[in-house]
Design a protein around this motif. Structure first.
Motif, short mmCIF file in Angstrom:
data_model
loop_
_atom_site.label_atom_id
_atom_site.label_comp_id
_atom_site.label_asym_id
_atom_site.label_seq_id
_atom_site.Cartn_x
_atom_site.Cartn_y
_atom_site.Cartn_z
N VAL A 288 -9.36 3.86 1.91
CA VAL A 288 -9.90 3.40 3.18
C VAL A 288 -10.16 4.62 4.07
O VAL A 288 -9.31 5.50 4.17
N ARG A 305 -14.16 2.06 6.93
CA ARG A 305 -13.81 0.64 6.85
C ARG A 305 -13.39 0.15 8.24
O ARG A 305 -13.67 -0.96 8.64
N ARG B 273 -3.62 -2.67 13.24
CA ARG B 273 -4.49 -3.19 12.17
C ARG B 273 -4.19 -2.47 10.84
O ARG B 273 -4.13 -3.08 9.79
N GLU B 276 -1.02 -3.73 9.46
CA GLU B 276 -1.25 -5.05 8.86
C GLU B 276 -1.79 -4.92 7.43
O GLU B 276 -1.45 -5.71 6.55
N GLU B 277 -2.61 -3.90 7.21
CA GLU B 277 -3.20 -3.66 5.88
C GLU B 277 -2.26 -2.83 5.00
O GLU B 277 -2.66 -2.40 3.91
N ASN B 278 -1.06 -2.55 5.51
CA ASN B 278 -0.10 -1.72 4.77
C ASN B 278 -0.60 -0.32 4.45
O ASN B 278 -0.25 0.26 3.42
N LEU B 279 -1.44 0.19 5.34
CA LEU B 279 -2.00 1.52 5.07
C LEU B 279 -1.17 2.63 5.70
O LEU B 279 -1.22 3.78 5.28
#
Ligand SMILES: Cc1cc2nc3c(=O)[nH]c(=O)nc-3n(C[C@H](O)[C@H](O)[C@H](O)COP(=O)(O)OP(=O)(O)OC[C@H]3O[C@@H](n4cnc5c(N)ncnc54)[C@H](O)[C@@H]3O)c2cc1C
Ligand SMILES: Cc1cc2nc3c(=O)[nH]c(=O)nc-3n(C[C@H](O)[C@H](O)[C@H](O)COP(=O)(O)OP(=O)(O)OC[C@H]3O[C@@H](n4cnc5c(N)ncnc54)[C@H](O)[C@@H]3O)c2cc1C
Lengths: 329, 280
Positions: A288, A305, B273, B276-279
């Motif tokens: 990402v 993204r 955010r 939330e996406e576990n990034l």
């Protein structure tokens, strides 16, 4: 039946992951009955190519010579002579190297000796007719892709961009043979005097799951300290654009891109980077990409993204505060 | 090839440097204006955008000028060599206006479609014709085809050592001493002269032409050579790679723009955010 020759790269006593990727690339163009041979160049009799034997190649050839210490780093004359000798002996259809400092210096020079053309930085390979290989490679900094087919006589030499192919592996061990180093391997005119390594603090960029990267939009060296601090709390590493490195705001060892490092983190977060194709070439393997840029039309938003259109300083302030809150909660 | 001219005490009297430069489309063309004509397999420069001298070749010119600055009493002569067609004089004269002495153009319509081997063979013949040179400087790669290939082949044809990615070059009594850039640090490599050295941007910004330099460049007439002049044969320029397709890869904008009450809040929302996406 043809031979495809893969030139291994070593990290200490073991072959790099990119060597397994080269074997996979060779398999992608091999026909039934073709033989894949991995050549391991070193000065150390203890390196017998064992780690290369697990890659699923048909054979491993080891070449030993004191001039091949660190695979001839810096001058590259010894590996050029060694690979040329192997090529003259095996007459392979193709020689595959990694697009690394080693491969991009050795490949063209070997190609000049064995003469069937050279393709740099391939991201796709397929077999064309008559045993010729067709390649896809980025050109114009990544703005365009070119497809070529080798058309000369002689050995086709190419380098493959790392991380494109999944490394090959095999059951059991390939047989290991030794190949006598020719005498000209020791005839060296350029000489490596010393290597001064820039020690990276913390996580290596190439291994990081999170990379925080800054560009010319940051305006000076101080913001890079803030980005480094953010990278530290996230267990990540700090990257930069060439413009920021050339300005002297941050050392070139942080440069990401076509002529810098290639990274493939889970998330690549940029502040004040416009997204030139030459920069994106080094981070397109990221899962990402996140862009913070005050210009809504900046190119980076095409590849990102997630994005925020705004001033990096303000966005970073809120981002950092939230990260700190998340850490305590 | 050249051997350094030295005096009775072994001091260097003269150094001849060749710098190979390529005229390329401006690499700062924004991707939105980057257009390929797939039928002719050519890049179409946006109207009104002139070509430039490849950036790393200006770094190589700067490296030559730094050697001149550091030469003390020695006489340093810098010859710029460019192979191609449709040269724009104001563009290819830039190294002259920075302070280089001579410009040699190998100008032939057939040179437009050369591959790297053919380019290197033409450069080698030009260097033999104009030499001898003690040092041949090139850029680390051309910003159009990004091969980083020509200088290495050139060195093999000339039978010279090649040191790539120089960020610092010194001429010493025994040859050349180069700091070559790595992605993590650098290496010191020494070689006897003559040698081929490729230069990277870490060497430092190329100097701006001075008004005097520009005037001097305007007055200089380049030496223009044809392939016949330097004895290039059809075999020399025979291709070993055939370009079958050139195209711009498709990319679709697929970005989720995150906003907030203000920019600080947008930053906060972005972090949430990504969590939330576990990034992160
Ligand atoms: C052959 C070649 C090889 C190259 N190799 C590399 C490479 O390996 N790596 C690399 O990075 N580049 C490389 N480049 C250079 C590349 O083409 C670009 O010039 C460079 O990446 C631009 O860096 P940048 O995005 O930091 O700067 P810019 O393009 O100047 O972008 C700065 C961005 O910051 C934004 N900005 C300004 N102020 C703010 C603010 N206050 N808040 C938020 N955003 C702001 C602007 O909107 C702009 O989008 C190469 C070029 C060539 C020709
Ligand atoms: C069928 C086909 C068609 C092609 N069509 C074109 C085309 O239309 N236009 C085109 O430019 N390329 C074309 N190419 C690409 C061509 O292969 C490359 O230009 C060539 O391989 C040189 O590589 P490079 O430009 O990446 O130079 P690199 O190897 O990256 O160059 C490194 C350095 O070598 C020196 N150098 C390189 N070229 C020159 C030169 N011409 N004069 C002086 N010094 C030089 C410079 O110092 C430069 O910094 C074509 C290739 C094929 C196979």
């Amino acid at each position: 039946m043809a031979i495809l020759l893969v030139v291994a790269e070593l990290n200490g006593n073991v072959v790099t992951e990119s060597t397994g990727e080269l074997v996979a690339a060779a398999k992608a163009v091999a026909s039934d009955g073709d033989e894949i041979v991995v050549a391991v160049l070193s000065d150390d009799p203890a390196i017998v190519g064992a780690s290369a034997a697990g890659l699923g190649a048909d054979r491993v050839l080891t070449v030993q010579h004191e001039a091949l210490a660190e695979m001839g780093a810096g001058s590259f004359e010894a590996p050029v002579a060694a690979v040329t000798a192997i090529s003259n002996s095996l007459s392979p259809a193709a020689i595959l190297l990694s697009k690394s400092d080693f491969g991009s210096n050795v490949g063209p020079r070997v190609a000049a000796q064995v003469g069937g053309g050279f393709a740099q930085d391939c991201i796709g390979l397929s077999s064309a007719s008559n045993g010729r290989i067709s390649v896809t490679r980025p050109v114009y900094g990544g703005n365009a892709l070119a497809e070529y087919v080798f058309s000369g006589d002689g050995v086709q030499v190419l380098t493959v961009r790392p991380t494109i192919f999944d490394p090959a592996s095999g059951d059991g061990a390939s047989p290991i043979e030794s190949f006598d180093a020719p005498t000209d391997v020791g005839k060296i005119s350029a000489r490596l005097v010393e290597t001064i390594a820039e020690e990276s603090k913390g996580v290596r960029l190439e291994d990081a799951d999170v990379v925080i990267s800054g560009g010319r939009g940051l305006g000076g060296p101080e913001p890079f300290e803030q980005l480094q601090a953010l990278a530290d709390v996230l267990g990540g590493a700090l990257g930069a654009s060439r413009a920021a490195c050339d300005a002297g705001w941050i050392d070139h060892s942080h440069q990401i891109g076509l002529t810098g490092k290639s990274v493939s983190p889970n998330v690549y977060i940029t502040f004040g980077i416009s997204g030139a194709s030459q920069h994106m070439a080094g981070c397109s393997g990221s899962k990402v990409i996140v862009a913070v840029n005050k210009d809504a039309d900046a190119n980076i938003f095409k590849d990102a993204r997630f994005g925020v259109v705004g001033d990096w300083g303000k966005v970073l302030e809120g981002f950092r505060a939230a990260v700190d809150d998340l850490a305590v909660s | 090839m050249g051997v350094l001219a030295t005096g009775t005490r072994g001091e260097i009297l003269a150094i001849k440097i060749a710098v190979c430069v390529k005229q390329v489309p401006d690499p700062d063309t924004p991707p939105s204006a980057f257009i390929v004509d797939e039928s002719t397999k050519r890049v179409v420069p946006p109207p009104g955008t002139p070509p430039v001298v490849n950036g790393f070749d200006l770094n190589a010119t700067e490296a030559a000028l730094l050697l001149k600055d550091a030469a003390g009493g020695a006489d340093v002569e810098i010859t710029i060599i460019a192979v191609g067609s449709e040269f724009v004089m104001d563009v290819v004269k830039r190294p002259l206006s920075m302070g280089a002495d001579e410009l040699v153009l190998v100008d032939d319509p057939s040179l437009e479609n050369l591959d790297a081997f053919a380019t290197a063979r033409v450069l080698a013949k030009t260097i033999e014709n104009q030499g001898p040179f003690d040092v041949v400087l090139c850029g680390r790669q051309a910003s159009d085809w990004d091969n980083g290939h020509v200088p290495l082949v050139l060195s093999e044809i000339l039978g010279l050592p090649c040191i790539s990615f120089a960020r610092n070059i010194q001429i010493t009594d025994s040859g050349v001493r180069v700091e070559r850039s790595l992605t993590d640090g650098y290496q010191v490599v020494e070689a006897p002269l003559p040698a081929v050295v490729t230069v990277t941007n870490e060497l430092g910004e190329p100097r701006y032409p001075t008004l005097r330099g520009i005037m001097a460049a305007t007055r200089k007439t380049p030496t223009t050579l044809s392939l016949g002049d330097i004895g290039v044969t059809n075999e020399d320029v025979a291709p070993s790679l055939e370009l079958t397709r050139l195209f711009v890869p498709e990319s679709e904008r697929n970005v989720e723009i995150i906003s907030g009450e203000d920019e600080v809040d947008a930053g906060r929302q972005l972090a949430l955010r990504l969590r939330e996406e576990n990034l992160i």
